[in-house]
Design a protein around this motif. Structure first.
Motif, PDB file in Angstrom:
ATOM      1  N   VAL A 165      49.960  38.896  31.603  1.00  0.00           N
ATOM      2  CA  VAL A 165      49.697  37.797  32.531  1.00  0.00           C
ATOM      3  C   VAL A 165      49.716  38.397  33.935  1.00  0.00           C
ATOM      4  CG1 VAL A 165      50.596  35.615  33.436  1.00  0.00           C
ATOM      5  CG2 VAL A 165      50.803  36.130  31.002  1.00  0.00           C
ATOM      6  N   PHE A 166      48.798  37.990  34.795  1.00  0.00           N
ATOM      7  CA  PHE A 166      48.830  38.532  36.158  1.00  0.00           C
ATOM      8  C   PHE A 166      48.247  37.568  37.169  1.00  0.00           C
ATOM      9  CE2 PHE A 166      44.354  39.802  35.973  1.00  0.00           C
ATOM     10  CZ  PHE A 166      44.159  40.143  34.635  1.00  0.00           C
ATOM     11  N   TRP A 167      48.528  37.864  38.450  1.00  0.00           N
ATOM     12  CA  TRP A 167      48.022  37.062  39.557  1.00  0.00           C
ATOM     13  C   TRP A 167      46.535  37.357  39.750  1.00  0.00           C
ATOM     14  CZ3 TRP A 167      51.818  37.352  44.333  1.00  0.00           C
ATOM     15  CH2 TRP A 167      53.039  36.756  43.989  1.00  0.00           C
ATOM     16  N   MET A 168      45.808  36.302  40.080  1.00  0.00           N
ATOM     17  CA  MET A 168      44.378  36.438  40.357  1.00  0.00           C
ATOM     18  C   MET A 168      44.107  35.736  41.674  1.00  0.00           C
ATOM     19  SD  MET A 168      41.375  37.378  39.687  1.00  0.00           S
ATOM     20  CE  MET A 168      41.781  38.292  38.225  1.00  0.00           C
ATOM     21  N   ASN A 169      43.128  36.247  42.441  1.00  0.00           N
ATOM     22  CA  ASN A 169      42.730  35.520  43.642  1.00  0.00           C
ATOM     23  C   ASN A 169      41.257  35.146  43.569  1.00  0.00           C
ATOM     24  OD1 ASN A 169      41.288  37.790  44.335  1.00  0.00           O
ATOM     25  ND2 ASN A 169      42.379  38.193  46.236  1.00  0.00           N
ATOM     26  N   GLY A 170      40.809  34.331  44.507  1.00  0.00           N
ATOM     27  CA  GLY A 170      39.451  33.790  44.473  1.00  0.00           C
ATOM     28  C   GLY A 170      38.353  34.846  44.515  1.00  0.00           C
ATOM     29  N   PRO A 171      38.385  35.756  45.523  1.00  0.00           N
ATOM     30  CA  PRO A 171      37.284  36.715  45.641  1.00  0.00           C
ATOM     31  C   PRO A 171      37.103  37.576  44.391  1.00  0.00           C
ATOM     32  CG  PRO A 171      38.673  36.782  47.599  1.00  0.00           C
ATOM     33  CD  PRO A 171      39.333  35.856  46.631  1.00  0.00           C
ATOM     34  N   ASN A 172      38.187  37.829  43.651  1.00  0.00           N
ATOM     35  CA  ASN A 172      38.079  38.692  42.482  1.00  0.00           C
ATOM     36  C   ASN A 172      37.839  37.944  41.182  1.00  0.00           C
ATOM     37  OD1 ASN A 172      38.694  41.688  43.062  1.00  0.00           O
ATOM     38  ND2 ASN A 172      40.118  40.570  44.369  1.00  0.00           N
ATOM     39  N   PHE A 173      38.109  36.636  41.191  1.00  0.00           N
ATOM     40  CA  PHE A 173      38.142  35.895  39.928  1.00  0.00           C
ATOM     41  C   PHE A 173      36.876  36.019  39.081  1.00  0.00           C
ATOM     42  CE2 PHE A 173      36.803  31.801  38.041  1.00  0.00           C
ATOM     43  CZ  PHE A 173      37.514  31.923  36.860  1.00  0.00           C
ATOM     44  N   GLN A 174      35.704  35.744  39.693  1.00  0.00           N
ATOM     45  CA  GLN A 174      34.484  35.715  38.879  1.00  0.00           C
ATOM     46  C   GLN A 174      34.139  37.085  38.304  1.00  0.00           C
ATOM     47  OE1 GLN A 174      31.164  33.618  40.463  1.00  0.00           O
ATOM     48  NE2 GLN A 174      32.358  31.833  41.018  1.00  0.00           N
ATOM     49  N   LEU A 175      34.511  38.131  39.016  1.00  0.00           N
ATOM     50  CA  LEU A 175      34.282  39.482  38.508  1.00  0.00           C
ATOM     51  C   LEU A 175      35.033  39.675  37.192  1.00  0.00           C
ATOM     52  CD1 LEU A 175      33.086  42.333  39.314  1.00  0.00           C
ATOM     53  CD2 LEU A 175      35.370  42.867  40.135  1.00  0.00           C
ATOM     54  N   TYR A 176      36.269  39.213  37.169  1.00  0.00           N
ATOM     55  CA  TYR A 176      37.098  39.388  35.970  1.00  0.00           C
ATOM     56  C   TYR A 176      36.655  38.444  34.854  1.00  0.00           C
ATOM     57  CZ  TYR A 176      40.226  42.627  38.285  1.00  0.00           C
ATOM     58  OH  TYR A 176      40.739  43.737  38.902  1.00  0.00           O
ATOM     59  N   ALA A 177      36.308  37.216  35.236  1.00  0.00           N
ATOM     60  CA  ALA A 177      35.906  36.248  34.219  1.00  0.00           C
ATOM     61  C   ALA A 177      34.569  36.644  33.594  1.00  0.00           C
ATOM     62  CB  ALA A 177      35.820  34.848  34.830  1.00  0.00           C
ATOM     63  N   SER A 178      33.600  37.056  34.443  1.00  0.00           N
ATOM     64  CA  SER A 178      32.264  37.352  33.915  1.00  0.00           C
ATOM     65  C   SER A 178      32.264  38.621  33.075  1.00  0.00           C
ATOM     66  CB  SER A 178      31.258  37.475  35.059  1.00  0.00           C
ATOM     67  OG  SER A 178      31.583  38.569  35.881  1.00  0.00           O
ATOM     68  N   ASN A 179      33.229  39.503  33.311  1.00  0.00           N
ATOM     69  CA  ASN A 179      33.304  40.724  32.505  1.00  0.00           C
ATOM     70  C   ASN A 179      34.206  40.565  31.281  1.00  0.00           C
ATOM     71  OD1 ASN A 179      31.781  43.167  33.668  1.00  0.00           O
ATOM     72  ND2 ASN A 179      32.673  42.197  35.483  1.00  0.00           N
ATOM     73  N   GLY A 180      34.691  39.356  31.059  1.00  0.00           N
ATOM     74  CA  GLY A 180      35.519  39.118  29.875  1.00  0.00           C
ATOM     75  C   GLY A 180      36.864  39.817  29.907  1.00  0.00           C
ATOM     76  N   VAL A 181      37.354  40.110  31.110  1.00  0.00           N
ATOM     77  CA  VAL A 181      38.639  40.799  31.215  1.00  0.00           C
ATOM     78  C   VAL A 181      39.795  39.806  31.114  1.00  0.00           C
ATOM     79  CG1 VAL A 181      40.060  42.236  32.723  1.00  0.00           C
ATOM     80  CG2 VAL A 181      37.608  42.636  32.574  1.00  0.00           C
TER      81      VAL A 181
END
Lengths: 417, 315
Positions: A94-110
């Protein structure tokens, strides 16, 4: 001679082997025994570490078979390290996520979408939207922040300017700025900062009725005349010498200038309360007001969310933990010392911590707040923002031209996403 | 018959002779194996991988697709690459001033009978053992346009100093000064060692012939130091071409560096590589940038080796 040489070689080999093993041990410490599970929890803010530890302990109290290992990585290295860990399949559970990075992680299935039904009405809608990608929610908001105008009461009194009040407008702001500027004393009304769009440019862009990125994330808003109006707000202040020039702000950040009594106002996030109540100069001189109203009233809202790694070995426990972190009891613990908790109705402790400041301003702003603009590779066009707007901030290029160049560059980058 | 038998014996002897050194060579390899393996695993393999990735599109979380020469064609048309290359070369060229400076200081420190030599040596060497990030932070403060010590001193003689590292006109020079200041100690130590290896007889003979100190310096010290100077110039050129940490911290950390008006004059190749690899998630392109830098470094180093015939004197 030979014997000792051979022994030396053996020792060297042993040392190599040992170091090789040492490197491998960090991975997968989560699955040591079957009954007891350890979840790793990645965070970046050292000032919140104790609150996170308290939350972890509270969770383990109610879930005795799950231990939480809070892993602090300082902000400067957090994303670089997380990207490397995620590439290797070793991101924290489990980890902290912020707005600018979120879609990068979500779209790459991370990160893993939340499959369970969640009542999202307890969080500000802008934050729920921020962490929704392709119609799926990926994270539960942990905290939130909005932006306000911090002002130096001493400098306002000296210039005989009325303190900013609710409902003040751009015109009021400009009038006050002209009066507050005092070249003889080296005092400027404000620093038109270029390194925090969240606190400066984005706010005025939306106040002017413009936008940064189209709702579908496909098109830049920087060529919109209203967006340019929002940028011009700042370049005009520099041109009128009511803000220091960019060179000066590069050498000495506006925050430092404000804390040295050289700026009468500072547009800053709710997180600055910790800084300004601690600083010896500002602690009894500043207060806060809402951002002035342009064509519209607007402030950028952002907040951190807790997300789960897509590769966690303990998805059930990870979800339990994320759900706990997004709950009211967790928000109550967080609100006592940390940032503003995202859970509606738990923010009074945060406001009450400093009755001398009008902190309610930041909560009232949620009603008209705009989510932090993001896309799949936010960092790419954020770089373009700086590259192009720097030229307008120095006066080398007119703002209209810089904004048009930026829009073209940003559209190219968005097309590649 | 006899000839074949004879030649066979010779061959056998030759084989025997060759085998013994081979056994010893094996031990040699065993001893360099730890370093060799480390080099192979942590340097050579990544270099090869980088070379491979420079022909791919490689996103934030791995997963790459072959794109052939796309990254290289893009690189040739990218004004930022050209700018970063020029900045890096300018820094490297200006940084070479540090070599004659180091020789002069080494010669001064090498004077017989100089008191407090170890104090001076420590003073010169201290910047070398200080972390580059700390050095950069310190100079950032010194160079501050409004509150920096440099401008305060200039103000006492009536000069209104610029914002040294935020002004495009001065930023590169300000950076070079820090670069030279922080590397002069290292070069100086090497030159001192080189000077102390020069035979004393040469100086004695020269002074018998009536050569003064200055003449001795130019006719003996300098030529005898040329191999050392060659080594130092190779090492400093490579170091300068790879400049990163100093610029990264001095311009403003990370992405906000682009808000520095002088960024166009300060951006180095490695910094551009960093931005593409770790900020904008364009790693295949970043790999191409760093391979181009590798080629540049190799090219300049070969050039230096070619040119050494003209000025390096080996005894």
């Amino acid at each position: 001679m030979w014997k000792s040489a051979r022994r030396g070689a053996a020792l060297l080999c042993a040392a190599l082997l040992a170091s090789a093993c040492g490197g491998g041990e960090q991975v997968g410490s989560g699955a040591q025994s079957q009954e007891k599970v350890t979840l790793s929890y990645g965070v970046w803010d050292a000032t919140q570490q104790s609150a996170m530890q308290e939350l972890a302990a509270e969770f383990t109290r109610t879930h005795p078979d799950v231990a939480i290992d809070v892993q602090l990585t300082p902000w400067a290295d957090y994303w670089t390290k997380l990207k490397a860990a995620a590439s290797g399949g070793a991101a924290p559970d489990v980890f902290w996520m912020n707005g600018p990075n979120f879609q990068l992680y979500a779209s790459n299935g991370v990160i893993k979408p939340i499959e369970e039904q969640v009542d999202t009405s307890v969080y500000p809608k802008a934050l729920v939207d921020l962490y929704t990608y392709d119609g799926k929610l990926y994270g539960l908001p942990k905290d939130m922040d909005t932006v306000g105008v911090w002002y130096n009461k001493t400098l306002f009194d000296a210039a005989k300017v009325k303190y900013p009040a609710d409902g003040w407008t751009w015109a009021d702001f400009k009038e006050a700025a002209a009066k507050l500027t005092d070249p003889d004393k080296g005092v400027y009304a404000i620093g038109a900062e270029l390194t925090s769009f969240q606190e400066y440019q984005y706010n005025t862009i939306y106040q002017a009725g413009g936008y940064v990125i189209s709702p579908d994330g496909g098109k830049s808003g920087y060529d919109d005349p209203k967006t340019i109006e929002g940028l011009k707000f700042w370049t005009d202040l520099i041109a009128a010498k009511q803000s220091p020039d960019l060179k000066t702000m590069t050498d000495t950040a506006p925050l430092q200038l404000f804390e040295a009594g050289k700026l009468a106002m500072y547009w800053g996030g709710s997180w600055d309360v910790a800084e300004f109540t601690k600083n010896d100069y500002t602690k009894d001189k500043v207060d806060v007001a809402p951002l002035p109203k342009g064509e519209k009233q607007a402030t950028i809202i952002h907040g951190v969310a807790n997300v789960m790694s897509a590769k966690t070995e303990h998805p059930a426990q990870a979800w339990e933990f994320v759900r706990f972190l997004g709950s009211k009891p967790a928000a109550d613990i967080l609100g006592k010392k940390g940032p503003i908790p995202a859970y509606n109705g738990t923010q009074s402790a945060w406001v009450g911590a400093h009755p001398e400041l009008k902190l309610q301003v930041f909560l009232d702003a949620v009603a008209y707040a705009v989510p932090y603009p993001v896309s799949k590779n936010t960092a790419a066009w954020q770089e373009a923002e700086l590259t192009n707007l720097t030229k307008a901030w120095t006066g080398e290029v007119p703002i209209e031209k810089a904004a048009a160049d930026l829009a073209a560059g940003m559209n190219d980058l968005l097309a590649k996403e | 018959m006899t000839t074949t038998a004879g030649s066979r014996a010779v061959r056998a002897a030759r084989v025997e002779k060759a085998r013994r050194p081979r056994a010893e060579a094996l031990w040699g390899y065993a001893f360099i194996a730890p370093t060799g393996l480390g080099l192979a695993v942590f340097y050579l393999w990544p270099v090869l991988q980088t070379a491979y990735f420079s022909f791919t599109e490689w996103g934030a979380f791995g997963g790459h697709t072959w794109t052939g020469l796309d990254n290289y064609t893009r690189l040739l048309g990218d004004p930022e690459v050209g700018r970063a290359m020029l900045n890096t070369l300018a820094y490297t060229a200006l940084g070479l001033i540090g070599i004659p400076l180091a020789i002069v200081f080494a010669a001064l420190l090498n004077r017989p009978g100089l008191r407090g030599v170890s104090v001076y040596r420590t003073a010169f060497f201290l910047p070398v053992v200080t972390m580059p990030v700390a050095v950069a932070m310190l100079w950032r403060w010194l160079y501050n346009g409004d509150y920096g010590l440099v401008n305060q001193v200039l103000a006492t003689v009536g000069i209104d100093g610029p914002n040294w590292i935020a002004d495009p006109a001065t930023a590169m020079y300000a950076l070079v000064v820090v670069g030279i200041w922080s590397s002069i100690g290292y070069n100086l130590i090497i030159f001192l060692a080189g000077m102390q290896a020069i035979p004393k007889e040469l100086y004695e003979a020269a002074s018998l012939d009536g050569a003064g100190r200055v003449r001795q310096f130019f006719s003996i010290t300098l030529p005898m130091l040329s191999p050392t100077a060659f080594f130092v110039s190779i090492v400093s050129v490579i170091g300068s071409l790879q400049l990163f940490d100093l610029v990264f911290v001095m311009t403003g950390s990370g992405q906000s560096a682009r808000a520095n008006p002088a960024y166009g004059r300060l951006q180095t190749v490695v910094q551009l590589f960093y931005e593409r690899a770790f900020v904008t998630n364009d790693r295949g392109y970043a790999a191409a940038i760093v391979i181009a830098l590798l080629v540049l470094i190799a090219g300049l180093t070969i050039l230096q080796f070619r040119l050494q015939r003209r000025w390096v004197h080996y005894v």
